[in-house]
Write an enzyme that holds these catalytic residues in place. Structure first.
Site, PDB file in Angstrom:
ATOM      1  N   TYR A 227       0.857  -1.184   0.000  1.00 22.30           N
ATOM      2  CA  TYR A 227       0.000   0.000   0.000  1.00 22.30           C
ATOM      3  C   TYR A 227       0.893   1.233   0.000  1.00 22.30           C
ATOM      4  CZ  TYR A 227      -3.728  -3.267   1.177  1.00 22.30           C
ATOM      5  OH  TYR A 227      -4.623  -4.313   1.152  1.00 22.30           O
ATOM      6  N   GLU A 228       0.487   2.235  -0.767  1.00 26.45           N
ATOM      7  CA  GLU A 228       1.363   3.370  -1.034  1.00 26.45           C
ATOM      8  C   GLU A 228       1.822   4.098   0.224  1.00 26.45           C
ATOM      9  OE1 GLU A 228       1.312   7.395  -3.831  1.00 26.45           O
ATOM     10  OE2 GLU A 228      -0.170   5.827  -4.147  1.00 26.45           O
ATOM     11  N   CYS A 229       1.033   4.001   1.296  1.00 20.33           N
ATOM     12  CA  CYS A 229       1.413   4.692   2.528  1.00 20.33           C
ATOM     13  C   CYS A 229       2.520   3.959   3.286  1.00 20.33           C
ATOM     14  CB  CYS A 229       0.191   4.861   3.425  1.00 20.33           C
ATOM     15  SG  CYS A 229      -0.592   3.293   3.886  1.00 20.33           S
TER      16      CYS A 229
END
Length: 257
Positions: free
Chosen positions: A49-51
């Site tokens: 996930y990009e975070c």
């Protein structure tokens, strides 16, 4: 069972995920697509996930953003975006999801400007990590609404590269891998034609006509000789989606059977 267009798109996207793959999971529908794939046919897939969150099993709770607490609890790794990008640079991400405001026939995606970039009519959010995902994943999966204003002969600005002008453009530009693997839309599914890397319509969704797809595409659409109808979601696929999104927050209000 009846279903919404969004549920069909989730399922079509999930079917592109293969077992043992590392998936750069995007917001909204891709989060559900990863869950469907993981639970039904790709049990060994891993989600980035990009975070900066890494999970080997999807959250059982609806996520409004990828940084929600249920996505953190039980994660295998909570790190930074930079760490995930380093792994992507080394070729460890098999497929990545993005969306976009515009796309053209070679799979180039615009999320930056509508009109001249020096004096745009509309300034869009920009790349975020989308250009990196498109450039460094082994293949790219795109989910978009299918409208003529979005499906253009040539995008106003290339934020996330697909196949440029077609052919061997990516290799000539020094991009080590990737390119669009599938475009899942509200009307059908497209993939690049192997001989020219131009998007080719492979399936249309139930209830959609070929004329509708052509009318909503801003170029002379390449259509597969084996054009098929997109396979409808199974009961099991819908059960996974609705167990996570029972109110249809991401997938629209469900119809009664």
């Amino acid at each position: 069972m009846t279903y919404t267009t969004e549920e069909l798109m989730v399922v079509a996207a999930a079917r592109e995920i293969q077992d043992h793959e590392v998936v750069f999971v995007g917001m909204r529908l891709p989060m559900l697509a990863f869950a469907v794939a993981k639970k039904l046919h790709a049990p060994n897939a891993v989600g980035f996930y990009e975070c900066g969150i890494v999970r080997d099993f999807p959250s059982e709770t609806l996520l409004y953003t990828m940084g929600d607490t249920p996505n953190v609890i039980g994660a295998q790794w909570c790190t930074t975006t930079n760490h995930l990008m380093y792994l992507m640079q080394q070729g460890h991400v098999n497929c990545g999801f993005i969306g976009g405001a515009e796309i053209d026939k070679y799979g180039n995606v615009n999320t930056s400007y509508i009109g001249d970039h020096q004096d745009p009519v509309i300034k869009l959010p920009g790349s975020g990590g989308a250009a990196d995902i498109a450039s460094l994943s082994q293949r790219l999966l795109v989910i978009m609404n299918h409208e003529k204003r979005r499906f253009k002969e040539k995008v106003d600005y290339i934020t996330s590269p697909g196949y440029g002008d077609g052919g061997n453009w990516r290799e000539e530009e020094g991009l080590p891998r990737g390119g669009i693997g599938a475009l899942i839309t509200t009307l059908g599914v497209m993939k690049p034609n192997p001989s020219r890397n131009e998007l080719e319509l492979l399936s249309i969704h139930p209830g959609v006509t070929l004329d509708q797809v052509k009318e909503n595409t801003g170029w002379n659409l390449l259509v597969s000789e084996q054009l098929q109808e997109t396979v409808a979601p199974s009961k099991e696929e819908l059960e996974v989606i609705r167990s996570i999104d029972p109110e249809g927050f991401w997938t629209g209000k469900k119809k009664e059977e």
